[in-house]
Every structure is written in C-alpha cells, then in structure tokens.
Design a protein around this motif. Structure first.
Motif, PDB file in Angstrom:
ATOM      1  N   LYS A 267      -5.031   6.354   1.595  1.00 22.90           N
ATOM      2  CA  LYS A 267      -6.156   5.875   2.402  1.00 22.90           C
ATOM      3  C   LYS A 267      -7.251   5.257   1.524  1.00 22.90           C
ATOM      4  O   LYS A 267      -7.947   4.335   1.940  1.00 22.90           O
TER       5      LYS A 267
ATOM      6  N   THR B  41      -1.842  16.435   1.711  1.00 17.27           N
ATOM      7  CA  THR B  41      -3.168  15.905   2.036  1.00 17.27           C
ATOM      8  C   THR B  41      -3.669  14.992   0.922  1.00 17.27           C
ATOM      9  O   THR B  41      -4.241  13.919   1.187  1.00 17.27           O
TER      10      THR B  41
ATOM     11  N   ILE C 193      -1.981  11.658   1.227  1.00 17.49           N
ATOM     12  CA  ILE C 193      -2.490  10.874   2.357  1.00 17.49           C
ATOM     13  C   ILE C 193      -3.811  10.205   1.986  1.00 17.49           C
ATOM     14  O   ILE C 193      -4.016   9.004   2.202  1.00 17.49           O
TER      15      ILE C 193
END
Length: 295
Positions: free
Chosen positions: A258, A251, A254
């Motif tokens: 982003k 996570t 990611i």
C-alpha cells in the motif's frame, strides 16, 4: 620521513613471525587487532566533529567525498557504495575516489598515489562548493594524491577532514578536522591493510552511519530507508515494518505494498492508522524523521 611513522616501525612482538606456528600467528594478530578500538576511542571527539560536519553538508544538499590511495581508497569506495542500498541515499550523495581510478580497485596502479595533481583533478571535476565535505584517507598521513585533493577542496571552501594512523600527519595539517588514530607498528611491518586498515574501516562506518542517523535515515535502530533491490532486501523491509510496529507478517506485507514499497510510509500508516498520502505528508514535514512524523 618513514622512520618517524609508527605505522612503518617494526613490531617487537612479531620479529620471529616467520618462525611462529599458525596458531601463534593468529593469536598475535588477534591480540594486536584488539588494540584498534581503544586507539579509536582516543579520537572520538574529532570523529564527533566530523559527523556533525557531514550532517550539515547533507542538510544543505552537499556531498560527502572520500579520497584515498590503495587500501585507504578501496575502503572509501566500500563505504560509499554500501550507503545507497543501506540508507536509500542517491549515489552522488556519497562518492569516493581512488588514486589510479576504477582499475585501481582490483589492481595496484603504481605511482598514482604519488601524484599530487591527480588528486586535485579528481575532485576538481566535482565542482565543489562550501556545502561539500571531502575526507582524505591515508594511513601514513602523507600520500600526495590525498594532499592534492584536500588542498584543492580547501581552496574551494569545502569542509576538509583527514583520517590517518600517525600523529602530526601532513594531511592533518591541511584539514579543518583531523582524525589521527595511532594504531602503531603492524604485525607484518608496513602492511597498513592490517591494523591501520581496520581502524579506517571502523571510522568510516562510524561517520557514515552516524551522519545518516542524523538526517533521519534510521528509526529506533532500524534502517527504514533501505533500498529493496533484491528479494533479501524486500524481506528485510517487511521485517523492519514488523519490528517497528508489532504487526504480523501478512499485515506488514499489505502495508508495504500500500505504501508503494516505502518502509517509512508503511510504518507511519500503521502506527497512526492513516492513508499513504497523509503518511507521506507527515514525513515530508518531519524532513524524513519517522519519530517526528508520528508525534
């Protein structure tokens, strides 16, 4: 003059230094080094004033300038250079000058530290303003190069701070704030790269780190503005996100992507479940402080 400097006096505990065993030498050096933090403790109020001054400079788009000769100059350069990768600060925000120029970093340039005008010329090139802070570093407290730089900075209305290892120092007399840590006689007489150098390194660490915390470069005790310029720092960035938010590695990776590799934005996105655009907007309104952005 030199006989009055405690950094130049002989240490009564080491007059038989050349007759000591290796273990004895290391033991006495270790014992003497232990006195340095205690000496610094006596100057914490002055160091606090210095940090607050530097924070105000940064808040007004001013710069922090270190000036020194020999070991003092090299320590200033070390601190300045390491701030960019650690805090993501632009190189011009914290700069350092050493008597004799860049070649003096790796090889002594004899006589450069005795040149008052050279110190003045080095900082003159910066077009100093009242928003800048110049810190002169000199173990003896009397280095002409440093004195010249501080005198010129005073004339330009810049903030001036001195760091020395002797009381009643010459640079202290011409600075707005004086930090005078009396580290005493060195194990090796006059070798101020030892206790005096250690004291200077610790003080510079304190000033730059506390000032960066003061302008939002840290969340909790995490370096959230780290500049990820290599694989180690990229992985550190992800670990910081994990520590700040409690998410797993995948996570964190990611959200790091982003957020366009912006650790602060990634943390805000996760904690507030918001978009990258909103995270950036919140951070801008909070002047870069993550804690303020999430509350």
């Amino acid at each position: 003059m030199f006989e009055k400097l405690t950094t130049e006096k002989r240490n009564s505990r080491t007059k038989n230094l050349d007759m000591m065993t290796t273990k004895e030498i290391l033991t006495v050096m270790n014992q003497e080094d232990k006195t340095v933090p205690l000496a610094i403790e006596e100057e914490l109020a002055a160091i606090e004033n210095a940090v607050e001054t530097v924070i105000k400079s940064f808040e007004n788009e001013g710069r922090l300038i270190y000036v020194g000769a020999g070991t003092s100059g090299r320590l200033g350069i070390l601190d300045a250079v390491e701030c960019t990768p650690t805090f993501g600060s632009p190189p011009e925000m914290i700069q350092a000058f050493i008597a004799g120029g860049s070649k003096a970093i790796i090889k002594a340039v004899e006589g450069a530290e005795d040149d008052n005008e050279l110190g003045m010329l080095d900082v003159k090139a910066l077009s100093l303003t009242e928003n800048d802070t110049v810190i002169g570093i000199a173990a003896s407290g009397r280095t002409p190069y440093v004195i010249g730089a501080l005198q010129y900075a005073n004339k330009q209305g810049a903030n001036t701070i001195s760091i020395s290892c002797n009381k009643n120092s010459e640079i202290g007399k011409i600075s707005n704030i004086k930090i005078e840590v009396e580290t005493g006689p060195e194990v090796l007489t006059g070798s101020t790269r030892l206790k005096a150098g250690t004291a200077q390194k610790l003080i510079l660490n304190m000033i730059s780190t506390a000032a960066m915390i003061g302008i939002g470069k840290v969340y909790e005790n995490l370096m959230v503005d780290v500049q990820a310029t290599n694989m180690k720092l990229i992985e550190r960035s992800k670990r910081i996100i994990i520590e700040a938010t409690g998410v797993d590695y995948e996570t964190a990776e990611i959200f790091y992507l982003k957020a366009n590799n912006n650790v602060k934005a990634a943390i805000v996105m996760i904690l507030l479940n918001c978009s990258y655009e909103e995270a950036r907007e919140r951070l801008n309104k909070a002047n870069g402080f993550v804690r303020k952005a999430i509350y």
